[in-house]
Motif scaffolding. Structure first.
Motif, PDB file in Angstrom:
ATOM      1  N   ILE A 101      16.636  25.483 -54.325  1.00 24.27           N
ATOM      2  CA  ILE A 101      16.017  26.760 -54.685  1.00 24.27           C
ATOM      3  C   ILE A 101      16.367  27.838 -53.666  1.00 24.27           C
ATOM      4  O   ILE A 101      16.615  27.553 -52.506  1.00 24.27           O
ATOM      5  CB  ILE A 101      14.471  26.645 -54.802  1.00 24.27           C
ATOM      6  CG1 ILE A 101      13.881  26.038 -53.552  1.00 24.27           C
ATOM      7  CG2 ILE A 101      14.072  25.892 -56.029  1.00 24.27           C
ATOM      8  CD1 ILE A 101      12.366  26.078 -53.537  1.00 24.27           C
ATOM      9  N   ASN A 102      16.374  29.075 -54.154  1.00 20.97           N
ATOM     10  CA  ASN A 102      16.518  30.204 -53.232  1.00 20.97           C
ATOM     11  C   ASN A 102      15.270  31.084 -53.317  1.00 20.97           C
ATOM     12  O   ASN A 102      14.334  30.741 -54.032  1.00 20.97           O
ATOM     13  CB  ASN A 102      17.818  30.973 -53.501  1.00 20.97           C
ATOM     14  CG  ASN A 102      18.000  31.234 -54.967  1.00 20.97           C
ATOM     15  OD1 ASN A 102      17.017  31.360 -55.688  1.00 20.97           O
ATOM     16  ND2 ASN A 102      19.236  31.286 -55.418  1.00 20.97           N
ATOM     17  N   THR A 103      15.264  32.183 -52.583  1.00 24.95           N
ATOM     18  CA  THR A 103      13.983  32.906 -52.429  1.00 24.95           C
ATOM     19  C   THR A 103      13.369  33.451 -53.736  1.00 24.95           C
ATOM     20  O   THR A 103      12.149  33.372 -53.886  1.00 24.95           O
ATOM     21  CB  THR A 103      14.091  34.044 -51.391  1.00 24.95           C
ATOM     22  OG1 THR A 103      15.136  34.927 -51.786  1.00 24.95           O
ATOM     23  CG2 THR A 103      14.354  33.505 -50.011  1.00 24.95           C
ATOM     24  N   PRO A 104      14.160  33.987 -54.699  1.00 28.47           N
ATOM     25  CA  PRO A 104      13.498  34.406 -55.944  1.00 28.47           C
ATOM     26  C   PRO A 104      12.791  33.237 -56.639  1.00 28.47           C
ATOM     27  O   PRO A 104      11.675  33.377 -57.151  1.00 28.47           O
ATOM     28  CB  PRO A 104      14.649  34.939 -56.799  1.00 28.47           C
ATOM     29  CG  PRO A 104      15.702  35.326 -55.830  1.00 28.47           C
ATOM     30  CD  PRO A 104      15.596  34.353 -54.711  1.00 28.47           C
ATOM     31  N   GLN A 105      13.447  32.060 -56.624  1.00 28.03           N
ATOM     32  CA  GLN A 105      12.817  30.881 -57.250  1.00 28.03           C
ATOM     33  C   GLN A 105      11.579  30.446 -56.455  1.00 28.03           C
ATOM     34  O   GLN A 105      10.566  30.068 -57.029  1.00 28.03           O
ATOM     35  CB  GLN A 105      13.813  29.731 -57.316  1.00 28.03           C
ATOM     36  CG  GLN A 105      14.938  29.962 -58.298  1.00 28.03           C
ATOM     37  CD  GLN A 105      16.059  28.969 -58.067  1.00 28.03           C
ATOM     38  OE1 GLN A 105      16.766  29.047 -57.072  1.00 28.03           O
ATOM     39  NE2 GLN A 105      16.207  28.039 -58.975  1.00 28.03           N
TER      40      GLN A 105
END
Lengths: 384, 83
Positions: A253-257
């Motif tokens: 995952i990255n920050t938006p997720q």
């Protein structure tokens, strides 16, 4: 009061605080796994924030502490002795330690309820358990809560990516990093208001049962303080194995997720609590992480890990129940039995801690995981 | 079962709204900033877009404040219909 009762009460209080500690380190991942995985917060900063918010949360409410098991045990119909509670706690602690060792996020509340139910069945009979409450408060929420949170996270992540489409990925990552920190802190605070109270309730009811506190009164301030401190210390210690599974093992995952997952978790927990039924924070957070993983096009979810997690959720209640039942069968033999149970509990904990040293996971290597390969797009962002 | 449907609808709506608001704010913030394009031409800043961005972030903060009110029972008195 005889000395034997006093010793058992002291052991229940000590065991409750140990359970609270394991609850804390088992559940650090719920609030902070995604923030640590995306780099929004440094691992140590994340656990300090989560620990502090859990401590604050413990002082905010004592409503849940008024009932030991949320109606799962018929506390009014059977006499629950301190030895039963002690046995139930030992069962819950052992299960929490086992799931921590294998890095599986399981519900500490379900382990506690399971341990207590097992102990009560052996100690007081099946009439001591409200099986309809077991279905409505354990089984159904275990199946439904991850779906709700997952769907909420999936929708949020889909919409977010649609809105920020075409923008510089690095700027978007940075922008969501701040938001993710706030949503993670909300989850940590709501966790503190709920989970510390369970042990407050156990200690309070033990004190009432043994005539050390007036019936109908709430937790004393020292009980609130020690319970808050125990869960905060446990959270600060950081259950790095579970953090790794939730942050890196399920999906990349990255920050938006991460923002979407935490927002969905916080919303689901708060709405359900406000409507009067508490969902397991662990199951909600796990569901939302899977949902956020599926929400990004091309992202993979490690269904093998997810499947093992679901199995752990389903077996938590019965297995902790068996542990609690065995512990109670020994503890009801008398003071000697209680001491034997305590020794078995200590031995089991030491074995598990020793096994954990073969493959140590800590703040330095928590984000190293080969379970899910990085997505090409994430690699590109990380390289910038 | 009805309660679970209520939670599902609320969770999906609120998470989507807060996520969209934040993303929309971020989009306007980035687009509203002046920049130098790859060919060296200067792109003017858009103050209106930045204002829209700040409004979006303010709404997100309001939702967070409401969440804090939900978490802290002592604050429930601030919102009469919560009782």
């Amino acid at each position: 009061m005889d000395i034997a009762t006093l010793v058992v009460v002291a052991m229940v209080i000590a065991t409750s605080l140990i359970f609270d500690f394991t609850n804390g380190f088992h559940d650090t991942a719920n609030a902070m796994a995604t923030s640590i995985a995306t780099g929004a917060l440094k691992p140590k900063t994340a656990v300090i924030a989560a620990g502090t918010l859990n401590l604050v949360g413990a002082f905010l409410s004592t409503e849940v502490a008024k009932t030991i098991s949320g109606g799962i045990i018929n506390e009014q119909e059977v006499t629950i002795s301190a030895a039963f509670i002690f046995a139930g706690l030992i069962g819950a602690i052992i299960w929490n330690l086992i799931t921590w060792l294998v890095g599986l996020p399981s519900s500490s509340s379900h382990a506690l309820f399971g341990g207590l139910v097992g102990a009560v069945i052996v100690g007081a009979g099946v009439q001591g358990v409200n099986f309809m409450a077991v279905i409505s408060k354990v089984l159904i929420p275990a199946l439904i809560s991850p779906i709700i949170a997952g769907l909420a996270a999936w929708c949020a992540v889909k919409l977010m990516y649609l809105i920020v489409k075409g923008l510089d990925e690095k700027r978007v990552e940075d922008g969501f990093r701040h938001g993710q920190t706030v949503t993670a802190c909300l989850v940590a605070l709501s966790h503190g208001t709920n989970d510390a109270q369970k042990t407050m309730g156990i200690i309070t009811l033990t004190l009432i049962a043994e005539g050390m506190q007036a019936s109908g009164t709430g937790p004393q301030i020292w009980v609130v303080f020690v319970c808050g401190l125990a869960i905060a210390l446990g959270t600060y210690t950081g259950g790095w194995r579970v953090i790794r599974t939730l942050g890196k093992g399920l999906t990349e995952i990255n920050t938006p997720q991460g923002f979407g997952a935490e927002a969905a978790s916080a919303t689901t927990i708060l709405v359900s609590s406000h409507l009067g039924f508490a969902l397991s924070t662990t199951q909600v957070c796990s569901g939302s992480i899977i949902g956020s993983g599926l929400g990004k096009k091309g992202n993979k979810v490690n269904w093998g890990v997810a499947g093992r997690m679901v199995i752990a959720w389903l077996v938590t209640f019965p297995v902790a129940g068996v542990f609690g039942a065995v512990a109670c069968a020994i503890a009801r033999l008398g003071m000697g039995g209680v001491i034997v149970v305590a020794l078995i509990g200590i031995a089991a904990a030491l074995v598990i801690l020793r096994l954990s040293r073969r493959n140590p996971v800590n703040s330095a290597n928590v984000n190293d995981s080969a379970e899910v390969k990085l997505n090409p797009s994430n690699n590109a962002v990380a390289a910038q | 079962m009805t309660n679970f449907i209520v939670v599902l609808v609320c969770a999906v709506c609120v998470a989507s709204i807060i996520g969209s608001l934040y993303a929309f704010g971020l989009r306007n913030l980035i687009k509203g900033e002046g920049a130098v394009a790859a060919d060296g031409t200067h792109v003017d800043a858009h103050p209106a877009r930045r204002i829209v961005a700040y409004v979006c972030f303010a709404l997100c903060i309001l939702i967070v404040v409401f969440a804090l009110i939900l978490i802290v029972p002592q604050l429930h008195a601030l919102v009469p219909w919560l009782k």
